[in-house]
Design an enzyme around this catalytic site. Structure first.
Site, PDB file in Angstrom:
ATOM      1  N   GLU A 305     -44.745 -48.527   5.049  1.00  0.00           N
ATOM      2  CA  GLU A 305     -43.820 -48.103   3.994  1.00  0.00           C
ATOM      3  C   GLU A 305     -44.009 -48.953   2.741  1.00  0.00           C
ATOM      4  OE1 GLU A 305     -39.765 -47.928   5.388  1.00  0.00           O
ATOM      5  OE2 GLU A 305     -40.170 -46.100   6.520  1.00  0.00           O
ATOM      6  N   GLU A 397     -43.016 -41.498  10.848  1.00  0.00           N
ATOM      7  CA  GLU A 397     -41.784 -42.152  11.325  1.00  0.00           C
ATOM      8  C   GLU A 397     -40.579 -41.389  10.806  1.00  0.00           C
ATOM      9  OE1 GLU A 397     -41.398 -46.513  10.738  1.00  0.00           O
ATOM     10  OE2 GLU A 397     -39.319 -46.108  10.177  1.00  0.00           O
TER      11      GLU A 397
HETATM   12  C1  IDC Z   1     -36.066 -51.643  11.618  1.00  0.00           C
HETATM   13  C2  IDC Z   1     -35.704 -51.908  13.060  1.00  0.00           C
HETATM   14  C3  IDC Z   1     -34.827 -53.122  13.144  1.00  0.00           C
HETATM   15  C4  IDC Z   1     -35.527 -54.278  12.450  1.00  0.00           C
HETATM   16  C5  IDC Z   1     -35.868 -53.896  11.031  1.00  0.00           C
HETATM   17  C6  IDC Z   1     -36.618 -54.973  10.276  1.00  0.00           C
HETATM   18  O1  IDC Z   1     -35.107 -50.750  13.598  1.00  0.00           O
HETATM   19  O2  IDC Z   1     -34.570 -53.439  14.505  1.00  0.00           O
HETATM   20  O3  IDC Z   1     -34.659 -55.390  12.436  1.00  0.00           O
HETATM   21  O4  IDC Z   1     -36.682 -52.755  11.034  1.00  0.00           O
HETATM   22  O5  IDC Z   1     -37.883 -55.142  10.788  1.00  0.00           O
HETATM   23  C7  IDC Z   1     -38.012 -48.201   8.454  1.00  0.00           C
HETATM   24  C8  IDC Z   1     -39.070 -49.126   8.903  1.00  0.00           C
HETATM   25  C9  IDC Z   1     -38.715 -49.720  10.246  1.00  0.00           C
HETATM   26  C10 IDC Z   1     -37.233 -49.994  10.352  1.00  0.00           C
HETATM   27  C11 IDC Z   1     -36.508 -48.665  10.296  1.00  0.00           C
HETATM   28  C12 IDC Z   1     -34.986 -48.778  10.488  1.00  0.00           C
HETATM   29  O6  IDC Z   1     -40.347 -48.531   8.942  1.00  0.00           O
HETATM   30  O7  IDC Z   1     -39.474 -50.903  10.409  1.00  0.00           O
HETATM   31  O8  IDC Z   1     -36.983 -50.599  11.597  1.00  0.00           O
HETATM   32  N1  IDC Z   1     -36.831 -48.017   9.044  1.00  0.00           N
HETATM   33  O9  IDC Z   1     -34.421 -49.567   9.484  1.00  0.00           O
HETATM   34  N2  IDC Z   1     -38.046 -47.428   7.383  1.00  0.00           N
HETATM   35  C13 IDC Z   1     -36.881 -46.800   7.260  1.00  0.00           C
HETATM   36  C14 IDC Z   1     -36.078 -47.151   8.318  1.00  0.00           C
END
Ligand code: IDC
Length: 479
Positions: A305, A397
């Site tokens: 991202e 994702e």
């Molecule tokens: C989130 C995980 C969470 C973690 C966080 C930081 O669910 O447990 O603490 O990342 O690393 C994304 C990202 C993805 C995120 C997810 C939800 O690609 O890494 O995971 N998210 O926030 N993009 C939008 C949402």
């Protein structure tokens, strides 16, 4: 699930032999430990992880040798090193990127093997010609290659699919994929949609990616795809490049053995400019692309991202990383993240037109789009509907909840999204196949310390919805 048994062998520092003296790679003060772990076994084959730890002076090059104790054991394919076998003797030479081992550092390598009888483990190892002697022990507390075993009270054999690309599986039917027009197409040049799950961060939830859990993903969920989310920061790849590379490769193999595609996700998130990780990306992709070039089930996602970065910056990154992949693996599909957390720019107030007007200069690529159903609704869906006519899109994702990964599931928006993706034949992976304590996780907390991944009781509300969508019959064209 069988218990892991590791062999720990400590090199005798005094036993510096003639071979070592003649070897340019030998350390002045040698010392090493080898952990040999059978990570999976099935009728006719097995997989082993091998951790070589340098306990002596820093080494600038190493060669591991051991003998397979049963005549029916053969190395089929090794990774993260150059493997060869002569009679029972296996010789493993370091790869360029793991040849330097500081004192205390390890290289995680591994192989799949065939076997015709029992599967005894080697008991003697040499590193740079120095004989190692040791005793059988339990795995060390240091990170081991995935899959992390799921503890069960009784060791039981774990039969797994051993027919990579077996005829009825997603990979068996569709074979090597490529981009045709705006679609992902199979070996018959027909558009297909892959539906599957993303792991959570490998550094946190590798226990959810075991042989048992992936059996359930392939057989019960009927998933076509496993996205392997390898964070680069947050205690991910940057802390142990060789170890994370080995974990990714191991998951590629586990997916392949179950006929699933493996999406290798270089999970950049913070910092958001992928150029921050450009050198790491080149090193990582050179390695995984070389190692997996012969496989049909691998797709590369070069930046999860991008955020806080212009499209021009992302395009520049892509045009430097893609040639590295192509040099090793010319025919695999590559997916490029997009601006504004892979929103095609929408979350930054832009739109897909910046990509349409300045596409990445490479063939056989797709663009990533991500959404979280409770946060991203009609205007994002309108963008995807419009962009899908011009750009090959892959939803690498998505979540059924808010963009934080938490909060209430939005059933109506999730359903609208999945209906749209079905209609447009856009492939997707759901965040996450894990038991994280967050509503985006498909499995209830504690699931991954048990052995049941199949009953409905292990699913969260999100998991139940997504499984109901993924597990419907695929309709892959075969001519
Ligand atoms: C989130 C995980 C969470 C973690 C966080 C930081 O669910 O447990 O603490 O990342 O690393 C994304 C990202 C993805 C995120 C997810 C939800 O690609 O890494 O995971 N998210 O926030 N993009 C939008 C949402």
């Amino acid at each position: 699930m069988r218990r892991l048994i590791a062999l720990l062998a400590t090199c005798a520092t005094a036993a510096l032999g003639l071979t070592a003296l003649l070897s340019p790679e030998a350390s002045a003060a040698p010392g090493c430990r080898v952990d040999y772990t059978v990570t999976n076994q099935w009728s006719g084959g097995f997989q082993a992880g091998v951790k070589v730890t340098n306990l002596g002076d820093p080494m600038n090059g190493w060669t591991l040798r051991f003998a397979l104790p049963d005549a029916g054991q053969k190395v089929v394919q090794g990774w993260s090193a150059t493997w060869s076998q002569s009679g029972p003797t296996v010789t493993v030479a370091a790869a360029d990127w793991n040849r330097t081992l500081a004192t205390g550092a390890s290289a995680d390598i591994g192989f799949t093997g065939s076997l015709t009888g029992a599967n005894p483990k080697p008991t003697a190892f040499t590193v740079n010609g120095v004989a190692c002697t040791g005793s059988v022990g339990e795995p060390t507390p240091t990170p081991t290659p995935t899959p992390t075993p799921t503890p069960t009270p009784t060791p039981t054999p774990t039969p797994t699919s051993t027919n990579p690309g077996g005829s009825g599986t997603p990979v068996g039917i569709n074979g090597q994929l490529h981009v045709c027009g705006v679609h992902l197409c199979n070996q018959y040049n027909r558009p297909i949609q892959l539906r599957g799950m993303s792991t959570h961060g490998l550094q946190w939830f590798s226990q959810c990616n075991s042989a048992t859990s992936l059996d359930a993903l392939a057989k019960d969920w009927k998933a076509d795809l496993l996205r392997i989310a390898m964070y680069v920061q947050e205690n991910g790849y940057e802390t142990d490049p060789a170890g994370f590379t080995a974990r990714v490769n191991n998951l590629v193999d586990l997916a392949e053995a179950r006929g699933m595609y493996a999406l290798i996700d270089f999970h950049t998130l913070t910092p958001g400019d992928p150029n921050y990780n450009l050198a790491r990306a080149k090193t990582f992709f050179a390695s995984v692309a070389a190692r997996n070039a012969g496989k049909k089930n691998v797709i590369y996602e070069i930046a999860n991202e991008p955020n806080g970065v212009s499209w021009a910056g992302i395009k520049s990154y892509a045009e430097q990383v893609i040639p590295v992949i192509r040099a090793a693996d010319p025919d695999a599909v590559v997916i490029v993240g997009t601006r504004g957390w892979s929103s095609l720019g929408v979350s930054d107030g832009a739109s897909e037109s910046e990509i349409v007007n300045a596409p990445v200069n490479a063939a056989n690529i797709m663009y990533a789009f991500h959404f979280y159903a409770a946060s991203h609704k009609d205007n994002y869906r309108a963008t995807v509907s419009r962009a899908a006519a011009q750009l090959p899109l892959f939803v690498t994702e998505f979540g059924t909840v808010s963009a934080s990964g938490a909060g209430a599931m939005d059933r109506a928006s999730s359903t609208a999204w999945l209906d749209l993706l079905d209609q447009l034949d856009i492939s997707y992976a759901n965040w996450t196949f894990s038991d994280a304590s967050e509503s985006s996780a498909a499995l209830r907390p504690g699931t991954c310390t048990g052995s049941d991944y199949s009953s409905s009781g292990v699913l969260t509300e999100s998991g139940a919805l997504v499984k109901s969508r993924i597990s419907t019959a695929d309709d892959f064209p075969t001519s």
